[in-house]
Design a protein around this motif. Structure first.
Motif, PDB file in Angstrom:
ATOM      1  N   SER A  50       0.820  -1.223   0.000  1.00 57.58           N
ATOM      2  CA  SER A  50       0.000   0.000   0.000  1.00 57.58           C
ATOM      3  C   SER A  50       0.850   1.268   0.000  1.00 57.58           C
ATOM      4  O   SER A  50       0.319   2.376  -0.088  1.00 57.58           O
ATOM      5  N   LEU A  51       2.154   1.106   0.060  1.00 60.84           N
ATOM      6  CA  LEU A  51       3.068   2.245   0.090  1.00 60.84           C
ATOM      7  C   LEU A  51       3.057   2.959  -1.259  1.00 60.84           C
ATOM      8  O   LEU A  51       2.957   2.339  -2.312  1.00 60.84           O
ATOM      9  N   GLN A  52       3.124   4.299  -1.228  1.00 54.11           N
ATOM     10  CA  GLN A  52       3.198   5.089  -2.453  1.00 54.11           C
ATOM     11  C   GLN A  52       4.652   5.462  -2.739  1.00 54.11           C
ATOM     12  O   GLN A  52       5.347   6.004  -1.881  1.00 54.11           O
ATOM     13  N   LEU A  53       5.104   5.166  -3.936  1.00 50.58           N
ATOM     14  CA  LEU A  53       6.475   5.462  -4.344  1.00 50.58           C
ATOM     15  C   LEU A  53       6.451   6.498  -5.460  1.00 50.58           C
ATOM     16  O   LEU A  53       5.701   6.345  -6.440  1.00 50.58           O
ATOM     17  N   ASP A  54       7.288   7.536  -5.317  1.00 48.92           N
ATOM     18  CA  ASP A  54       7.378   8.478  -6.437  1.00 48.92           C
ATOM     19  C   ASP A  54       8.246   7.835  -7.519  1.00 48.92           C
ATOM     20  O   ASP A  54       8.916   6.823  -7.273  1.00 48.92           O
ATOM     21  N   PRO A  55       8.256   8.366  -8.736  1.00 46.01           N
ATOM     22  CA  PRO A  55       8.974   7.719  -9.846  1.00 46.01           C
ATOM     23  C   PRO A  55      10.447   7.430  -9.552  1.00 46.01           C
ATOM     24  O   PRO A  55      10.957   6.363  -9.920  1.00 46.01           O
ATOM     25  N   ASP A  56      11.134   8.362  -8.906  1.00 47.75           N
ATOM     26  CA  ASP A  56      12.553   8.152  -8.617  1.00 47.75           C
ATOM     27  C   ASP A  56      12.754   7.039  -7.594  1.00 47.75           C
ATOM     28  O   ASP A  56      13.660   6.200  -7.737  1.00 47.75           O
ATOM     29  N   GLN A  57      11.903   7.025  -6.557  1.00 44.77           N
ATOM     30  CA  GLN A  57      11.990   5.963  -5.555  1.00 44.77           C
ATOM     31  C   GLN A  57      11.731   4.595  -6.199  1.00 44.77           C
ATOM     32  O   GLN A  57      12.438   3.619  -5.930  1.00 44.77           O
ATOM     33  N   ALA A  58      10.714   4.544  -7.039  1.00 46.85           N
ATOM     34  CA  ALA A  58      10.360   3.285  -7.692  1.00 46.85           C
ATOM     35  C   ALA A  58      11.490   2.803  -8.599  1.00 46.85           C
ATOM     36  O   ALA A  58      11.802   1.598  -8.656  1.00 46.85           O
ATOM     37  N   PHE A  59      12.126   3.747  -9.304  1.00 47.86           N
ATOM     38  CA  PHE A  59      13.212   3.383 -10.221  1.00 47.86           C
ATOM     39  C   PHE A  59      14.412   2.822  -9.450  1.00 47.86           C
ATOM     40  O   PHE A  59      15.005   1.813  -9.838  1.00 47.86           O
TER      41      PHE A  59
END
Length: 330
Positions: free
Chosen positions: A72-81
Motif C-alpha cells: 500500500s506504500l506510495q512510491l514516487d517515480p525516482d523511488q520506484a526506479f
C-alpha cells in the motif's frame, strides 16, 4: 539458443541491461503495482520465465517487499526506479551464485524432425512401437499425448503441467486435432496425426517460445569463493579437514589425504561430486597436479592452512572458467 539445448541464466542478462535501463515510471505508484512491474521486467529479461518461488522470495525479502505495509506504500517515480534497480541487481547477484539452467523451446528441433521425412518416419515408428504395449498394431488417438510426453524437452516438446499456459497450449492443440478421442489408429494414421500436432506446436513455439527450467545444478565455485572471502569460516573448515585427516586411523596429514577428504565431502563446500560427470575427475586431476609438493609427504601444521587455501583457490578458478553441470535426476 536452439531449443532442447541448455541455456544458463547466471544474471548476466540482467546485469547487461542495467547499464541501459531507463526509468519506466512517470507518476507515483503503489507498492502493489511496483511488484507487478518489477516481476514483469525480470521475466522480460529472462525469456519470459516465471521465476521459482524460492528465488522471488529471497529477492523480495532483501528489497523489502515483504514489509506488511509495502503493497500500500506510495512510491514516487525516482523511488520506484531505484528500488527496481535494486530488485534486478539482487536478482542478478543471486543468479550468479545459483544459476538456473533452462531449455528455450522455440520449435527449432521439432521443425528439424518435420522437415526430414526419413527422420520423422523413424521417430513416429519408434514411438508407436513403444506405446503399442500389446503389439496390436493399433493405438487410440489419445495416445498422442503420451507420444508428446515420451518425446520430451530434448526433442523440443514442453512438459505437461509445467505451467498453466503450457498446459493450455498443448491441450488446445490436441483438442483441435481430435487427439483426445479413443478412435483406434494404425501406424500410418498415428504418424499423420502426430505430424499435424507437432507442426502446430512448432508454429506456436516459434511465435511464443516456452522456457523450461531443467533439474540441473551449475557448480561454478561461488560457494567456495564465499568461504575464501570469510576468514573465520575458512579457518573453521580448515580445522575440520585437519582433524579428519589426522585422526588415529589416518595418521599425519598429506595432500593426498586432503584430496581424499574433498572427494568424499567436497559437495558440502560447493564442489561437484565425483559422480556428477567424467569432467569432475579431470577437474580434481587438474587442481592437484598443480601442486609442487610430494602428494603423500607429511605436512606441517603451519603449512596445512596455506595448502588448503591454495587448493580452494585453484578449484574456484577452474570452476569459474569451466562450470560443472550436475544432473540432479541422475
Amino acid at each position: 539458443m536452439a531449443d532442447g539445448g541448455l541455456t544458463v541464466l547466471d544474471g548476466s542478462q540482467i546485469r547487461n541491461s542495467l547499464t541501459q535501463l531507463c526509468n519506466p515510471f512517470d507518476s507515483p505508484i503503489s507498492g502493489f503495482i511496483f511488484l507487478e512491474k518489477a516481476t514483469s521486467q525480470a521475466r522480460t529479461l529472462l525469456f519470459g520465465l516465471s521465476l521459482p518461488e524460492h528465488l522471488t522470495s529471497i529477492v523480495g525479502e532483501r528489497v523489502g517487499l515483504h514489509d506488511p505495509d509495502f503493497l500500500s506504500l506510495q512510491l514516487d517515480p525516482d523511488q520506484a526506479f531505484l528500488k527496481l534497480r535494486d530488485y534486478l541487481q539482487i536478482l542478478a547477484d543471486k543468479l550468479k551464485d545459483d544459476p538456473l539452467v533452462v531449455s528455450i523451446l522455440d520449435g527449432g528441433v521439432l521443425r528439424l524432425f518435420l522437415e526430414d521425412e526419413d527422420d520423422f518416419a523413424m521417430l513416429a515408428e519408434n514411438i508407436f512401437t513403444d506405446l503399442d504395449l500389446e503389439d496390436t498394431g493399433k493405438l487410440s488417438k489419445n495416445e498422442i499425448q503420451n507420444a508428446l510426453i515420451q518425446m520430451g524437452v530434448e526433442m523440443g516438446v514442453p512438459p505437461f503441467s509445467d505451467r498453466m499456459e503450457t498446459d493450455a497450449l498443448l491441450t488446445s492443440i490436441l483438442k483441435k486435432h481430435g487427439a483426445e478421442g479413443t478412435e483406434e489408429l494404425g501406424q500410418a494414421q498415428f504418424a499423420h496425426l502426430l505430424q499435424a500436432v507437432l507442426q502446430d506446436l512448432a508454429d506456436s513455439l516459434s511465435s511464443k517460445p516456452i522456457v523450461v527450467i531443467q533439474d540441473i545444478k551449475v557448480i561454478n565455485g561461488s560457494k567456495l569463493r564465499k568461504v575464501l572471502d570469510d576468514q573465520k569460516q575458512l579457518n573453521e573448515i580448515t580445522e575440520s579437514i585437519f582433524r579428519d585427516v589426522t585422526s588415529k586411523e589416518n595418521g599425519p596429514p598429506s595432500i593426498e589425504k586432503i584430496r581424499g577428504y574433498l572427494e568424499r565431502k567436497g559437495s558440502e563446500l560447493g564442489l561437484p561430486p565425483l559422480e556428477a560427470n567424467p569432467a569432475v575427475v579431470l577437474l580434481y586431476g587438474q587442481v592437484f597436479s598443480g601442486l609442487d609438493k610430494d602428494k603423500s609427504a607429511e605436512l606441517e601444521r603451519e603449512e596445512f592452512e596455506g595448502i588448503v587455501k591454495g587448493i580452494f583457490k585453484a578449484f574456484v578458478e577452474e570452476l569459474q572458467a569451466n562450470p560443472v553441470f550436475h544432473d540432479l535426476e541422475s
